[in-house]
Design a protein around this motif. Structure first.
Motif, PDB file in Angstrom:
ATOM      1  N   UNK A 155     -29.990 -18.752 -18.173  1.00  0.00           N
ATOM      2  CA  UNK A 155     -29.983 -17.297 -18.278  1.00  0.00           C
ATOM      3  C   UNK A 155     -30.497 -16.930 -19.660  1.00  0.00           C
ATOM      4  N   UNK A 156     -31.556 -16.143 -19.724  1.00  0.00           N
ATOM      5  CA  UNK A 156     -32.121 -15.687 -20.988  1.00  0.00           C
ATOM      6  C   UNK A 156     -31.681 -14.253 -21.242  1.00  0.00           C
ATOM      7  N   UNK A 157     -30.954 -14.052 -22.330  1.00  0.00           N
ATOM      8  CA  UNK A 157     -30.397 -12.737 -22.645  1.00  0.00           C
ATOM      9  C   UNK A 157     -31.259 -11.976 -23.646  1.00  0.00           C
ATOM     10  N   UNK A 158     -32.581 -12.167 -23.553  1.00  0.00           N
ATOM     11  CA  UNK A 158     -33.548 -11.442 -24.371  1.00  0.00           C
ATOM     12  C   UNK A 158     -34.870 -11.429 -23.603  1.00  0.00           C
ATOM     13  N   UNK A 159     -35.703 -10.444 -23.899  1.00  0.00           N
ATOM     14  CA  UNK A 159     -36.922 -10.240 -23.137  1.00  0.00           C
ATOM     15  C   UNK A 159     -38.107 -11.028 -23.671  1.00  0.00           C
ATOM     16  N   UNK A 160     -38.798 -11.742 -22.781  1.00  0.00           N
ATOM     17  CA  UNK A 160     -39.933 -12.577 -23.154  1.00  0.00           C
ATOM     18  C   UNK A 160     -41.243 -11.954 -22.680  1.00  0.00           C
ATOM     19  N   UNK A 161     -42.367 -12.253 -23.358  1.00  0.00           N
ATOM     20  CA  UNK A 161     -43.664 -11.768 -22.879  1.00  0.00           C
ATOM     21  C   UNK A 161     -44.111 -12.470 -21.606  1.00  0.00           C
ATOM     22  N   UNK A 162     -43.636 -13.703 -21.393  1.00  0.00           N
ATOM     23  CA  UNK A 162     -43.890 -14.446 -20.166  1.00  0.00           C
ATOM     24  C   UNK A 162     -42.776 -15.485 -20.031  1.00  0.00           C
ATOM     25  N   UNK A 163     -42.682 -16.126 -18.891  1.00  0.00           N
ATOM     26  CA  UNK A 163     -41.645 -17.144 -18.710  1.00  0.00           C
ATOM     27  C   UNK A 163     -42.003 -18.368 -19.557  1.00  0.00           C
ATOM     28  N   UNK A 164     -41.153 -18.770 -20.499  1.00  0.00           N
ATOM     29  CA  UNK A 164     -41.469 -19.930 -21.330  1.00  0.00           C
ATOM     30  C   UNK A 164     -41.542 -21.217 -20.497  1.00  0.00           C
ATOM     31  N   UNK A 165     -42.650 -21.958 -20.572  1.00  0.00           N
ATOM     32  CA  UNK A 165     -42.789 -23.187 -19.781  1.00  0.00           C
ATOM     33  C   UNK A 165     -41.671 -24.196 -20.037  1.00  0.00           C
ATOM     34  N   UNK A 166     -41.172 -24.242 -21.264  1.00  0.00           N
ATOM     35  CA  UNK A 166     -40.108 -25.198 -21.587  1.00  0.00           C
ATOM     36  C   UNK A 166     -38.861 -24.942 -20.756  1.00  0.00           C
ATOM     37  N   UNK A 167     -38.566 -23.683 -20.488  1.00  0.00           N
ATOM     38  CA  UNK A 167     -37.373 -23.377 -19.697  1.00  0.00           C
ATOM     39  C   UNK A 167     -37.554 -23.824 -18.248  1.00  0.00           C
ATOM     40  N   UNK A 168     -38.745 -23.650 -17.720  1.00  0.00           N
ATOM     41  CA  UNK A 168     -39.019 -24.129 -16.360  1.00  0.00           C
ATOM     42  C   UNK A 168     -38.856 -25.642 -16.289  1.00  0.00           C
ATOM     43  N   UNK A 169     -39.330 -26.335 -17.314  1.00  0.00           N
ATOM     44  CA  UNK A 169     -39.286 -27.798 -17.294  1.00  0.00           C
ATOM     45  C   UNK A 169     -37.861 -28.325 -17.383  1.00  0.00           C
ATOM     46  N   UNK A 170     -36.941 -27.516 -17.891  1.00  0.00           N
ATOM     47  CA  UNK A 170     -35.557 -27.963 -18.076  1.00  0.00           C
ATOM     48  C   UNK A 170     -34.660 -27.602 -16.896  1.00  0.00           C
ATOM     49  N   UNK A 171     -35.204 -26.958 -15.870  1.00  0.00           N
ATOM     50  CA  UNK A 171     -34.430 -26.654 -14.670  1.00  0.00           C
ATOM     51  C   UNK A 171     -34.268 -27.903 -13.812  1.00  0.00           C
ATOM     52  N   UNK A 172     -33.065 -28.121 -13.335  1.00  0.00           N
ATOM     53  CA  UNK A 172     -32.819 -29.191 -12.370  1.00  0.00           C
ATOM     54  C   UNK A 172     -33.429 -28.811 -11.021  1.00  0.00           C
ATOM     55  N   UNK A 173     -33.632 -29.751 -10.113  1.00  0.00           N
ATOM     56  CA  UNK A 173     -34.092 -29.402  -8.767  1.00  0.00           C
ATOM     57  C   UNK A 173     -33.158 -28.359  -8.138  1.00  0.00           C
ATOM     58  N   UNK A 174     -33.751 -27.287  -7.630  1.00  0.00           N
ATOM     59  CA  UNK A 174     -32.961 -26.193  -7.080  1.00  0.00           C
ATOM     60  C   UNK A 174     -32.395 -25.250  -8.127  1.00  0.00           C
ATOM     61  N   UNK A 175     -32.682 -25.519  -9.398  1.00  0.00           N
ATOM     62  CA  UNK A 175     -32.140 -24.711 -10.483  1.00  0.00           C
ATOM     63  C   UNK A 175     -32.693 -23.300 -10.502  1.00  0.00           C
ATOM     64  N   UNK A 176     -31.911 -22.385 -11.102  1.00  0.00           N
ATOM     65  CA  UNK A 176     -32.281 -20.966 -11.179  1.00  0.00           C
ATOM     66  C   UNK A 176     -32.411 -20.525 -12.632  1.00  0.00           C
ATOM     67  N   UNK A 177     -33.465 -19.775 -12.889  1.00  0.00           N
ATOM     68  CA  UNK A 177     -33.695 -19.150 -14.195  1.00  0.00           C
ATOM     69  C   UNK A 177     -33.707 -17.643 -14.005  1.00  0.00           C
ATOM     70  N   UNK A 178     -32.874 -16.937 -14.771  1.00  0.00           N
ATOM     71  CA  UNK A 178     -32.870 -15.480 -14.771  1.00  0.00           C
ATOM     72  C   UNK A 178     -33.331 -15.029 -16.148  1.00  0.00           C
ATOM     73  N   UNK A 179     -34.408 -14.220 -16.191  1.00  0.00           N
ATOM     74  CA  UNK A 179     -35.010 -13.869 -17.474  1.00  0.00           C
ATOM     75  C   UNK A 179     -35.724 -12.520 -17.394  1.00  0.00           C
TER      76      UNK A 179
END
Length: 225
Positions: A155-179
């Motif tokens: 969960x990212x509690x600040x606004x990004x210009x785009x989804x950071x690739x590093x956060x995608x790479x750190x998701x487990x299979x089936x993992x969820x990112x809210x940003x």
């Protein structure tokens, strides 16, 4: 913190916040609602704002940052579908309130913030409350926390210009990112789900306003850069 009202004295305020601001807006996850009833939000705001801790609004905290509106905290956490065995990363610890709420719903929370002052204060509050399944550190949250990855939820509690690739790479299979993603004034709240080794599904939730996510894969700390 000695001047803070007791847990019991503020229970009615938390109950009312949950019923009116959270359940009243359609969020029905009982584990989340119970967590927000438990966590004393007034402990995470400055003493002169504690009388407003359960208001339906964001509030300023140190270093020019904010503690988000309770509904937005709930909306993001509900979208993340946190399970009791999940390992959660929060990017943008801020006051520590959202990390505290998520810690009541998950196995462990890892939270990172670039501002040492906020990290130290949050660490003190979380320790005082006995929330011992939260690990915090100072660093560039746009790079995640690779040493602790993978995560079931980010969960990212600040606004990004785009989804950071590093956060995608750190998701487990089936993992969820809210940003939140967008410009520095208005963003779209996104839910990104990892559905394969290099495959992600993205859905848009609603418009939001967050402080900027600053770092190597976010906004620059220097407005002129």
């Amino acid at each position: 913190m000695a001047n803070a009202p007791s847990f019991e004295e503020t229970q009615g305020l938390r109950d009312a916040m949950v019923e009116r601001q959270i359940r009243g807006r359609g969020i029905s996850d009982e584990r989340l609602l119970n967590s927000m009833r438990q966590v004393p939000r007034h402990m995470f705001v400055d003493e002169d704002l504690r009388h407003r801790a359960y208001d339906d609004s964001a509030l300023p905290i140190a270093a020019g940052q904010t503690i988000s509106q309770p509904y937005i905290v709930a909306r993001m956490i509900a979208a993340a579908e946190i399970g009791p065995q999940d390992r959660v990363l929060e990017v943008g610890l801020g006051s520590g309130y959202a990390a505290a709420v998520m810690s009541r719903m998950s196995a462990q929370v890892f939270a990172i913030d670039r501002i040492p002052e906020l990290v130290e204060r949050a660490r003190e509050i979380l320790a005082e409350l006995g929330y011992d399944n939260i690990k915090v550190c100072t660093g560039d949250g746009t790079s995640g926390w690779p040493e602790m990855a993978p995560f079931d939820v980010i969960v990212a509690s600040a606004g990004a210009p785009q989804v950071p690739p590093a956060l995608l790479s750190e998701l487990a299979p089936g993992g969820r990112l809210v940003i939140p993603v967008g410009d520095e004034g208005l963003q779209r709240l996104l839910l990104v789900r990892r559905v394969g080794p290099d495959a992600f599904e993205e859905s848009e939730l609603e418009p939001v306003r967050f402080v900027p996510l600053i770092g190597e894969h976010g906004w620059s700390a220097d407005p002129g850069a």
